[in-house]
Design an enzyme around this catalytic site. Structure first.
Site, PDB file in Angstrom:
ATOM      1  CD  GLU A 215      -1.825   2.322   1.370  1.00 48.63           C
ATOM      2  OE1 GLU A 215      -1.686   3.090   0.383  1.00 48.63           O
ATOM      3  OE2 GLU A 215      -1.715   2.702   2.533  1.00 48.63           O
ATOM      4  CB  CYS A 249      -1.374   7.693   2.280  1.00 43.38           C
ATOM      5  SG  CYS A 249      -2.576   6.432   2.691  1.00 43.38           S
TER       6      CYS A 249
END
Length: 334
Positions: A215, A249
């Protein structure tokens, strides 16, 4: 032994693999037991973990619970509610040349998993992947982020008190420790972080044909259409961007719109910042800090990329950067 130095990862992984080979982690009772103990750790030591997150990132208690502690508790509860159902064998089709046979898809654990966590959500992004790994009947090596040392130390202290230490190990440290870990053979690696390290992780995993979950974040633009309510849009943008001092993020990093809409949106963004953090965000209990000086310097270096709509002030000693919006930023600006 539940933590290690660079010389010990091979022994740690070997110990966990020996545990896995006994079949001890496969029964549903072991899996649910570990999840309940992890839940107990979060509920009994929530204040300790919130304090660690405050020390690392300046997170207020409410944000620490909402985005890290309670988030993981919900993940555990959802898994406990559905795990038995998820593990049921599922009938599978049989090809004609095997007519008369029966087949099922059966979900078996892989073995020893490695979870490498980032610094921006150092608790949630370490423990939430562990929930899946433990629920699947795997042993786990947990590698907290060295950039969030207080959270790393808290996890290393607490996890062995609650989880099966023959099946779960915490390895603290920085690049040398992570490098030594990646030299070992794992059965799955879960990494959250940047693309540069992601390539290193994938390269190391390829040597053992280890499956990986990466990720790696990225930029998250927001497009604002004309005709929208500028105050409603601004409130949502500010709440999404400045959570965790702008370090999620998936935060909306930049806004795309037409000049007329931008002119209406800019003052609305300034009002939204004041509404959420007051006239002095540095004193706001719900506004965090930048993780370290390196990232502080990188971010302050970008402040000249446009016209300051709101914010722009900063203090290196406290790693504080005010909630800041820049206008008129060129498409090729850093």
């Amino acid at each position: 032994m539940t933590s290690s130095t660079p010389a010990q990862p091979a022994a740690v992984v070997a110990r966990l693999r020996a545990t896995f080979r006994t079949g001890r982690t496969k029964p549903l009772e072991w899996r649910t037991g570990q999840l309940r103990r992890l839940r107990a750790m979060l509920t009994e030591h929530g204040p300790d973990l919130a304090a660690a997150l405050r020390a690392d990132l300046g997170k207020g208690e409410a944000e620490a619970y909402r985005t890290e502690i309670d988030f993981t508790l919900r993940e555990i509860d959802h898994t406990l509610d559905h795990l038995e159902e998820w593990l049921r064998p599922e009938p599978a089709p049989v090809p004609p040349h095997l007519d008369g046979a029966e087949a099922w898809t059966v979900y078996d654990p892989l073995g020893v998993a490695l979870v490498i966590a980032p610094w921006n959500y150092p608790l949630q992004l370490l423990l939430a992947p562990m929930v899946g790994a433990l629920a699947s009947g795997n042993c786990v090596v947990a590698k907290p982020s060295e950039l969030a040392p207080a959270t790393s130390a808290a996890v290393a202290r607490l996890l062995p008190r609650f989880l099966d230490t023959d099946a779960v190990a915490v390895v603290e440290g920085a690049v040398p420790e992570t490098t030594a870990l990646l030299e070992q053979r794992f059965d799955h690696i879960f990494y959250t972080g940047n693309g540069t390290v992601g390539r290193i992780v994938m390269n190391a995993a390829a040597k053992h044909l280890t499956p990986v979950t990466l990720e790696l974040g990225g930029k998250s633009p927001a497009f604002v259409d004309r005709g929208t309510d500028p105050d409603a849009v601004a409130a949502r943008l500010v709440a999404g961007k400045f959570l965790n001092a702008g370090q999620p993020c998936v935060a909306p990093d930049y806004v795309l719109t037409d000049p007329e809409t931008a002119a209406r949106l800019e003052p609305a963004l300034a009002r939204a910042v004041t509404a959420l953090y007051g006239d002095d965000p540095a004193a706001a209990p719900n506004y965090g800090r930048i993780i370290n000086e390196r990232h502080f310097d990188r971010l302050t270096g970008l402040l000249g990329s446009g016209r300051t709509v709101v914010g722009g002030t900063h203090d290196r000693d406290s790693k504080y950067i005010a909630p800041t919006v820049l206008g008129g930023v060129a498409p090729d600006a850093p």
